[in-house]
Write a protein that holds these residues in place. Sequence first.
Motif, PDB file in Angstrom:
ATOM      1  N   GLU A 255     -10.576   5.467  58.206  1.00  0.00           N
ATOM      2  CA  GLU A 255      -9.853   6.764  58.950  1.00  0.00           C
ATOM      3  C   GLU A 255      -8.685   7.466  58.088  1.00  0.00           C
ATOM      4  N   ARG A 256      -8.638   8.821  58.440  1.00  0.00           N
ATOM      5  CA  ARG A 256      -7.577   9.467  57.527  1.00  0.00           C
ATOM      6  C   ARG A 256      -6.132   8.923  57.934  1.00  0.00           C
ATOM      7  N   GLY A 257      -5.128   8.689  57.133  1.00  0.00           N
ATOM      8  CA  GLY A 257      -4.072   8.376  57.543  1.00  0.00           C
ATOM      9  C   GLY A 257      -3.252   8.040  56.101  1.00  0.00           C
ATOM     10  N   ASP A 258      -1.947   7.779  56.010  1.00  0.00           N
ATOM     11  CA  ASP A 258      -1.038   7.572  54.774  1.00  0.00           C
ATOM     12  C   ASP A 258      -0.628   6.078  54.741  1.00  0.00           C
ATOM     13  N   LEU A 259      -1.208   5.062  55.550  1.00  0.00           N
ATOM     14  CA  LEU A 259      -1.352   3.924  55.349  1.00  0.00           C
ATOM     15  C   LEU A 259      -1.984   3.367  54.001  1.00  0.00           C
ATOM     16  N   GLN A 260      -1.553   2.332  53.386  1.00  0.00           N
ATOM     17  CA  GLN A 260      -2.526   1.999  52.524  1.00  0.00           C
ATOM     18  C   GLN A 260      -3.895   1.490  52.927  1.00  0.00           C
ATOM     19  N   SER A 261      -4.112   1.187  54.056  1.00  0.00           N
ATOM     20  CA  SER A 261      -5.392   0.778  54.344  1.00  0.00           C
ATOM     21  C   SER A 261      -6.442   2.004  54.867  1.00  0.00           C
ATOM     22  N   ASN A 262      -5.642   3.231  54.963  1.00  0.00           N
ATOM     23  CA  ASN A 262      -6.306   4.592  55.341  1.00  0.00           C
ATOM     24  C   ASN A 262      -7.056   5.178  54.231  1.00  0.00           C
ATOM     25  N   PHE A 263      -7.924   6.083  54.329  1.00  0.00           N
ATOM     26  CA  PHE A 263      -8.367   7.008  53.262  1.00  0.00           C
ATOM     27  C   PHE A 263      -7.831   8.111  53.625  1.00  0.00           C
ATOM     28  N   GLU A 264      -7.836   8.949  52.374  1.00  0.00           N
ATOM     29  CA  GLU A 264      -7.552  10.442  52.295  1.00  0.00           C
ATOM     30  C   GLU A 264      -8.752  11.320  51.833  1.00  0.00           C
ATOM     31  N   MET A 265      -9.105  10.776  50.524  1.00  0.00           N
ATOM     32  CA  MET A 265     -10.330  11.402  49.813  1.00  0.00           C
ATOM     33  C   MET A 265     -11.157  10.511  49.034  1.00  0.00           C
ATOM     34  N   PRO A 266     -11.575   9.633  49.690  1.00  0.00           N
ATOM     35  CA  PRO A 266     -12.670   8.676  49.132  1.00  0.00           C
ATOM     36  C   PRO A 266     -13.543   9.071  48.080  1.00  0.00           C
ATOM     37  N   LYS A 267     -13.645   8.859  46.819  1.00  0.00           N
ATOM     38  CA  LYS A 267     -14.590   9.354  45.759  1.00  0.00           C
ATOM     39  C   LYS A 267     -15.499   8.675  45.282  1.00  0.00           C
ATOM     40  N   ASP A 268     -15.516   7.495  45.069  1.00  0.00           N
ATOM     41  CA  ASP A 268     -16.523   6.598  44.524  1.00  0.00           C
ATOM     42  C   ASP A 268     -16.494   5.094  44.835  1.00  0.00           C
ATOM     43  N   ILE A 269     -17.567   4.525  44.903  1.00  0.00           N
ATOM     44  CA  ILE A 269     -17.555   3.060  45.256  1.00  0.00           C
ATOM     45  C   ILE A 269     -18.268   2.311  44.239  1.00  0.00           C
ATOM     46  N   ALA A 270     -17.617   1.023  43.927  1.00  0.00           N
ATOM     47  CA  ALA A 270     -18.487   0.141  43.256  1.00  0.00           C
ATOM     48  C   ALA A 270     -18.424  -1.533  43.851  1.00  0.00           C
ATOM     49  N   ILE A 271     -19.165  -2.171  43.581  1.00  0.00           N
ATOM     50  CA  ILE A 271     -19.237  -3.498  44.145  1.00  0.00           C
ATOM     51  C   ILE A 271     -19.212  -4.522  43.311  1.00  0.00           C
ATOM     52  N   ASP A 272     -18.531  -5.489  43.316  1.00  0.00           N
ATOM     53  CA  ASP A 272     -18.388  -6.781  42.331  1.00  0.00           C
ATOM     54  C   ASP A 272     -19.299  -7.826  42.913  1.00  0.00           C
ATOM     55  N   SER A 273     -19.461  -8.925  42.193  1.00  0.00           N
ATOM     56  CA  SER A 273     -20.381  -9.914  42.347  1.00  0.00           C
ATOM     57  C   SER A 273     -20.035 -10.835  43.669  1.00  0.00           C
ATOM     58  N   ASP A 274     -18.676 -10.665  44.166  1.00  0.00           N
ATOM     59  CA  ASP A 274     -18.351 -11.301  45.330  1.00  0.00           C
ATOM     60  C   ASP A 274     -18.665 -10.249  46.565  1.00  0.00           C
ATOM     61  N   GLY A 275     -19.107  -9.224  46.298  1.00  0.00           N
ATOM     62  CA  GLY A 275     -19.420  -8.295  47.356  1.00  0.00           C
ATOM     63  C   GLY A 275     -18.238  -7.353  48.004  1.00  0.00           C
ATOM     64  N   ASN A 276     -16.906  -7.323  47.082  1.00  0.00           N
ATOM     65  CA  ASN A 276     -15.929  -6.720  47.494  1.00  0.00           C
ATOM     66  C   ASN A 276     -16.366  -5.258  47.232  1.00  0.00           C
TER      67      ASN A 276
END
Length: 349
Positions: free
Chosen positions: A252-273
Amino acid sequence: MKKIDGTFLTRLLMVFGVVLLFGGCATTDKPKTRVLWPPPPNPPKLEWVGTYSSLDQMPKTGAEKMASPFLGGQPEPVFKRPFGIASSGDGRIFVSDADIRQITVYDLNRRSVYPFKNTGAVRSAFGMAVDSGGRLYVADAVGQAVLVFGPDDAPLFSIGGPELLEHPTFVALDEARDRVYVSDARANRIAVFDMKGKHLRSFGEWGPQEGNFYSPQGMAVDRNGQLFVADMFNARVQVFDAEGKFLRKFGERGDLQSNFEMPKDIAIDSDGNLHITDARKGAMLTYNAEGRLLLFTGGGEPGHPLSLVLPAGIWVDKKDQIYVVDQIGRRFAIWQYLNAEYLKEHPIE
């Protein structure tokens, strides 16, 4: 979670000086000391490989390293506004440049930088992907299609067209299920094709409701066929099954580290992160598949080798190397995800 503040950014800058001695380097351009993130006492999850903006950052011979202090002058930047990035992990890295409308190849094996052979066929290159056969898929926003090139860089075919795509922005592949996903930022939907280019379906429309989008951007597919979409202006990530059925969302939108503001792109590693660039936060956020924040990487002063100012495209190759584009920095960085195989070969002592 604490808010992002000067203390955190200071720690980010300090980590560049963290020294952990070890016995060898995987690549010739790595420093003799290892730069790991996060810093102690936290267990490290990433290792910095390098940051690249010009020929000056190419791996150097011993003679070149000795001569470089005497050459003088500022290195000529390669990029103007890099956007997308992809690599098969073979040493060739493809970087799209939105301002000069071309694809640049950063070749670590040949220690050279050159325009993609058929860059003239692309009217406006944005997001990209590389499949297991070495074929390059390029989202051409102005051309309203995804262009596919062979391992020899020869054009093969195009996907989409103006009747199906208004502004293709990113592309993601699911080879196991014969799927090509294209995000259409202007039409607020995802278009789905098979890998020969046949249109299968499109889903989504503008809105904050579950399953709808407000400028969808980067995507990634996990080993189970789940599609993760960066829903940029809704400040969240949405998850769908292989048929386009909404499963869940997080963020959700917010200024905490766990929040998003403008998510742009995604990649997934071999452990599913999930490694997600957030353009406004100036950071790469690493989550587990359930949406719990594991790591925050970025921030800091512009120009610092570990900083991110306006990140865009991100890619994870078969070796779990993470490539991250920084548009304002006019460069890209490579991080190594510390998977079990890599740690076995490069133990942390």
